[in-house]
Design a protein around this motif. Structure first.
Motif, short mmCIF file in Angstrom:
data_model
loop_
_atom_site.label_atom_id
_atom_site.label_comp_id
_atom_site.label_asym_id
_atom_site.label_seq_id
_atom_site.Cartn_x
_atom_site.Cartn_y
_atom_site.Cartn_z
N ALA A 12 -0.29 10.90 100.18
CA ALA A 12 -1.17 12.01 100.54
C ALA A 12 -1.02 13.16 99.55
O ALA A 12 -0.15 13.14 98.67
CB ALA A 12 -0.83 12.47 101.96
N GLU A 13 -1.87 14.16 99.71
CA GLU A 13 -1.86 15.30 98.78
C GLU A 13 -0.47 15.96 98.75
O GLU A 13 0.10 16.32 99.78
CB GLU A 13 -2.90 16.33 99.21
N GLY A 73 -2.03 17.65 103.05
CA GLY A 73 -1.60 16.27 102.81
C GLY A 73 -0.98 15.64 104.05
O GLY A 73 -1.21 14.46 104.34
N GLN A 117 -3.73 14.75 106.27
CA GLN A 117 -4.44 13.62 105.67
C GLN A 117 -3.73 12.30 106.00
O GLN A 117 -4.37 11.31 106.36
CB GLN A 117 -4.48 13.84 104.16
N ARG A 128 -4.26 11.30 109.63
CA ARG A 128 -5.61 10.77 109.86
C ARG A 128 -5.74 9.34 109.33
O ARG A 128 -6.47 8.52 109.88
CB ARG A 128 -6.66 11.65 109.17
N THR A 129 -5.04 9.04 108.24
CA THR A 129 -5.16 7.73 107.59
C THR A 129 -4.42 6.65 108.36
O THR A 129 -4.71 5.46 108.20
CB THR A 129 -4.63 7.81 106.15
N THR A 178 4.65 10.38 103.42
CA THR A 178 3.35 9.78 103.78
C THR A 178 3.55 8.62 104.74
O THR A 178 2.87 8.52 105.77
CB THR A 178 2.61 9.31 102.52
N CYS A 198 -4.19 9.39 99.49
CA CYS A 198 -4.36 8.63 100.74
C CYS A 198 -5.45 7.56 100.65
O CYS A 198 -5.81 6.94 101.66
CB CYS A 198 -4.64 9.55 101.94
#
Length: 207
Positions: free
Chosen positions: A4-5, A29, A32, A35-36, A62, A176
């Protein structure tokens, strides 16, 4: 899947004060990655997966935020999946010089003065894939790799035997963003191509 970011994605000067491996995700991030998680869960399905993750903070964070622990038969921190090594803390002026030289020389062969070339990353990615193949009999059929943009492109370069020209014409996946490689016994298929910022000079393609 790319991480992620991270702070380095929004503030390039972060590399001058924080080691690359210790750069955290941004708040955006983290959201993000959360959500992923649902999309990754759907892709993995019911069978357990083996997860190989770069040991950098932004990749391990992440993975944690994807919240898929119940789907993971094993989680292996894999240093060979780390980002291309640019050296230690980077000097901001030299950082810009190296980026320009790397762009002119080519991302695959240009060796950063205190770090690696893309070819060096390609070699360690090849070793990782060979080891993975050697353990295929006793290994989960589904593998999730959480890594970095250039490393992911080189993983695919190795799997599909892409030329260096084609590799250098491809853009990194977004943060992501992921690609799915499916094997049918006779070869591998990529679910969708990488974005190309130019045509490959040798005319080769991703298909």
């Amino acid at each position: 899947m790319r991480h992620a970011e991270s702070l380095g994605n929004v503030d390039e000067l972060a590399y001058t004060r924080i080691p690359d491996h210790a750069l955290p995700l941004t708040d955006a991030g983290r959201a993000q990655a959360v959500r992923t998680g649902a999309g990754i869960r759907d892709l993995i399905g019911d069978e357990p997966a083996a997860v190989y993750v770069s040991p950098y903070l932004r990749t391990t964070e992440t993975l944690r935020l994807l919240a898929i622990d119940d789907l993971c038969e094993r989680v292996v921190p894999e240093p060979r999946l780390r980002e291309q090594d640019w050296g230690n803390l980077q000097d901001p002026d030299d950082q810009e010089v190296q980026k320009q030289r790397r762009h002119e020389f080519g991302h695959f062969f240009y060796r950063l003065p205190f770090g690696e070339s893309g070819a060096d990353v390609d070699d360690r990615v090849a070793a990782f894939l060979s080891e993975l193949e050697a353990h295929a009999v006793s290994h989960p059929r589904t593998v999730l790799v959480i890594s970095h943009g250039l490393t992911i492109r080189l993983l695919c370069r190795r799997v599909f035997a892409w030329s260096v020209d084609l590799f250098e014409s491809l853009s990194n996946p977004d943060t992501c963003e992921f690609r799915t490689l499916t094997g049918d016994g006779d070869g591998w298929k990529l679910d969708r191509p990488f974005v190309q910022w130019r045509e490959s000079p040798d005319g080769s393609g991703q298909g």
